[in-house]
Design a protein around this motif. Structure first.
Motif, PDB file in Angstrom:
ATOM      1  N   ARG A  31       0.828  -1.207   0.000  1.00 50.20           N
ATOM      2  CA  ARG A  31       0.000   0.000   0.000  1.00 50.20           C
ATOM      3  C   ARG A  31       0.856   1.248   0.000  1.00 50.20           C
ATOM      4  NH1 ARG A  31      -4.935   0.559   1.668  1.00 50.20           N
ATOM      5  NH2 ARG A  31      -4.596   2.506   0.534  1.00 50.20           N
ATOM      6  N   PHE A  73      -5.904  -2.416 -16.067  1.00 52.07           N
ATOM      7  CA  PHE A  73      -5.361  -1.098 -16.374  1.00 52.07           C
ATOM      8  C   PHE A  73      -4.462  -0.631 -15.227  1.00 52.07           C
ATOM      9  CE2 PHE A  73      -8.467  -0.090 -19.742  1.00 52.07           C
ATOM     10  CZ  PHE A  73      -9.477  -0.987 -19.450  1.00 52.07           C
ATOM     11  N   TYR A 114      -2.915   3.076 -13.736  1.00 47.82           N
ATOM     12  CA  TYR A 114      -3.002   4.526 -13.787  1.00 47.82           C
ATOM     13  C   TYR A 114      -2.020   5.119 -12.778  1.00 47.82           C
ATOM     14  CZ  TYR A 114      -7.508   3.997 -16.222  1.00 47.82           C
ATOM     15  OH  TYR A 114      -8.486   3.669 -17.116  1.00 47.82           O
ATOM     16  N   GLN A 172      -1.674   8.571 -10.375  1.00 50.19           N
ATOM     17  CA  GLN A 172      -2.433   9.710  -9.872  1.00 50.19           C
ATOM     18  C   GLN A 172      -1.536  10.587  -9.019  1.00 50.19           C
ATOM     19  OE1 GLN A 172      -5.947   8.912  -7.448  1.00 50.19           O
ATOM     20  NE2 GLN A 172      -6.916  10.790  -8.156  1.00 50.19           N
ATOM     21  N   GLY A 228      -6.534  13.953 -11.401  1.00 50.51           N
ATOM     22  CA  GLY A 228      -7.235  12.716 -11.728  1.00 50.51           C
ATOM     23  C   GLY A 228      -6.238  11.655 -12.162  1.00 50.51           C
ATOM     24  N   PRO A 229      -6.654  10.392 -12.149  1.00 48.14           N
ATOM     25  CA  PRO A 229      -5.766   9.319 -12.626  1.00 48.14           C
ATOM     26  C   PRO A 229      -5.396   9.525 -14.090  1.00 48.14           C
ATOM     27  CG  PRO A 229      -7.639   8.422 -11.405  1.00 48.14           C
ATOM     28  CD  PRO A 229      -7.927   9.865 -11.636  1.00 48.14           C
ATOM     29  N   PHE A 268      -3.797   7.464 -17.427  1.00 48.95           N
ATOM     30  CA  PHE A 268      -3.584   6.134 -17.992  1.00 48.95           C
ATOM     31  C   PHE A 268      -2.104   5.844 -18.199  1.00 48.95           C
ATOM     32  CE2 PHE A 268      -4.427   2.489 -20.623  1.00 48.95           C
ATOM     33  CZ  PHE A 268      -3.510   2.547 -21.652  1.00 48.95           C
ATOM     34  N   TYR A 304      -2.513  -0.890 -20.569  1.00 47.72           N
ATOM     35  CA  TYR A 304      -3.706  -1.738 -20.589  1.00 47.72           C
ATOM     36  C   TYR A 304      -3.352  -3.161 -21.031  1.00 47.72           C
ATOM     37  CZ  TYR A 304      -7.897  -3.838 -22.668  1.00 47.72           C
ATOM     38  OH  TYR A 304      -8.903  -4.703 -23.013  1.00 47.72           O
ATOM     39  N   LEU A 327      -2.521   3.298  -9.352  1.00 46.98           N
ATOM     40  CA  LEU A 327      -3.805   2.615  -9.239  1.00 46.98           C
ATOM     41  C   LEU A 327      -3.908   1.514 -10.289  1.00 46.98           C
ATOM     42  CD1 LEU A 327      -6.039   5.799  -8.950  1.00 46.98           C
ATOM     43  CD2 LEU A 327      -5.695   4.128  -7.131  1.00 46.98           C
ATOM     44  N   GLN A 383     -14.742   0.147 -14.854  1.00 45.13           N
ATOM     45  CA  GLN A 383     -13.515  -0.370 -14.289  1.00 45.13           C
ATOM     46  C   GLN A 383     -13.605  -0.285 -12.770  1.00 45.13           C
ATOM     47  OE1 GLN A 383     -10.092   1.587 -16.040  1.00 45.13           O
ATOM     48  NE2 GLN A 383     -11.045   1.589 -18.057  1.00 45.13           N
ATOM     49  N   TYR A 384     -13.110  -1.299 -12.114  1.00 51.32           N
ATOM     50  CA  TYR A 384     -13.113  -1.349 -10.652  1.00 51.32           C
ATOM     51  C   TYR A 384     -11.677  -1.184 -10.170  1.00 51.32           C
ATOM     52  CZ  TYR A 384     -17.887  -2.847 -11.185  1.00 51.32           C
ATOM     53  OH  TYR A 384     -19.223  -2.890 -11.523  1.00 51.32           O
ATOM     54  N   PHE A 385     -11.504  -0.227  -9.298  1.00 48.92           N
ATOM     55  CA  PHE A 385     -10.161   0.169  -8.871  1.00 48.92           C
ATOM     56  C   PHE A 385      -9.751  -0.468  -7.553  1.00 48.92           C
ATOM     57  CE2 PHE A 385      -8.675   3.577 -11.666  1.00 48.92           C
ATOM     58  CZ  PHE A 385      -9.815   3.805 -12.415  1.00 48.92           C
ATOM     59  N   GLY A 386      -8.453  -0.692  -7.437  1.00 49.37           N
ATOM     60  CA  GLY A 386      -7.881  -1.069  -6.161  1.00 49.37           C
ATOM     61  C   GLY A 386      -7.578   0.169  -5.332  1.00 49.37           C
ATOM     62  N   PRO A 387      -7.047  -0.040  -4.107  1.00 55.48           N
ATOM     63  CA  PRO A 387      -6.801   1.091  -3.205  1.00 55.48           C
ATOM     64  C   PRO A 387      -5.570   1.911  -3.591  1.00 55.48           C
ATOM     65  CG  PRO A 387      -6.074  -0.935  -2.195  1.00 55.48           C
ATOM     66  CD  PRO A 387      -6.750  -1.325  -3.477  1.00 55.48           C
TER      67      PRO A 387
END
Lengths: 115, 110
Positions: free
Chosen positions: A9, A33, A35, A37, A42-43, A45, A48, A91, A104-108
């Motif tokens: 983390r 993906f 990213y 940040q 914002g994130p 890219f 991919y 991310l 898209q579902y993001f991790g922490p």
């Protein structure tokens, strides 16, 4: 839980060190993906994957950045010879379908600090 | 080049005071417009996807709308727990990437 997980983390690296950031996507998700940040932004890219194939790496800022997903599941983002400008949150996101038309579902995220 | 611009950068509301967040986009061949919520120290949390002009989606106190140039996130009677950064992102053309705006930092005071 069944969400996207990332490790570590938090990572503190001295300038010039190599780092490896890990992403475990949601099981069965085809797309993955990465990213970057920066604080207050914002994130942005980076790259991919569709299964194990890296289809777009146009966002990688330099050849010090390298990503892989050898078995189409877990992915690793590696940064060689880290520089201070690499400090950011990295991310990872996964998506069920091979198209950006799906959510898209993001991790922490992994917060990287280069000193 | 795809561009997404969000306004305002920051918004402070009193509990119960409704308002809207704006997302302007310039994307060739829009395939989807996404709204995310991001809490401090966490990754973005998916809220909505909009695919075509005129589409609307609702979830609790939030409603997202889409035109050919903009999307709005309407917040009705917000509560302090709605405080977060709201991110807008667009997917366009044949690219795989999402283009994000910088976000709107929403603070709802009790």
């Amino acid at each position: 839980g069944a969400g996207v997980s990332q490790s570590p983390r938090y990572k503190v690296a001295k300038r010039g060190q190599d780092v490896a950031l890990r992403c475990d996507p949601i099981s069965g998700h085809v797309s993955l993906f990465w990213y970057q940040q920066a604080l207050g932004q914002g994130p942005e890219f980076l790259t991919y994957f569709q299964n194990e194939a890296q289809l777009d790496k146009s966002g990688l800022p330099s050849d010090r950045f390298f990503a892989e997903r050898p078995e189409g599941s877990v992915s690793t983002l590696k940064i060689q010879r880290t520089q201070q400008e690499d400090s950011a949150v990295y991310l990872c996101a996964s998506s069920l379908e091979p198209t950006t038309a799906y959510e898209q579902y993001f991790g922490p995220g992994t917060r990287l600090t280069v000193t | 080049e795809d561009q997404v611009t969000q306004s305002p950068e920051a918004l402070r509301l009193q509990e119960g005071e409704s308002s809207s967040l704006n997302c302007s986009y310039t994307v060739s061949g829009l395939r989807g417009l996404f709204w995310y919520r991001q809490d401090p120290g966490k990754g973005p949390e998916f809220l909505f996807t909009l695919y075509s002009a005129g589409e609307e989606k609702e979830k609790e106190r939030l409603k997202a709308t889409l035109t050919k140039k903009e999307s709005f996130l309407h917040i009705t009677a917000p509560k302090p727990e709605d405080s977060a950064t709201y991110l807008c992102a667009a997917a366009g053309g044949s690219n795989y990437k999402l283009t994000f705006g910088k976000g709107t930092l929403l603070t709802v005071n009790p």
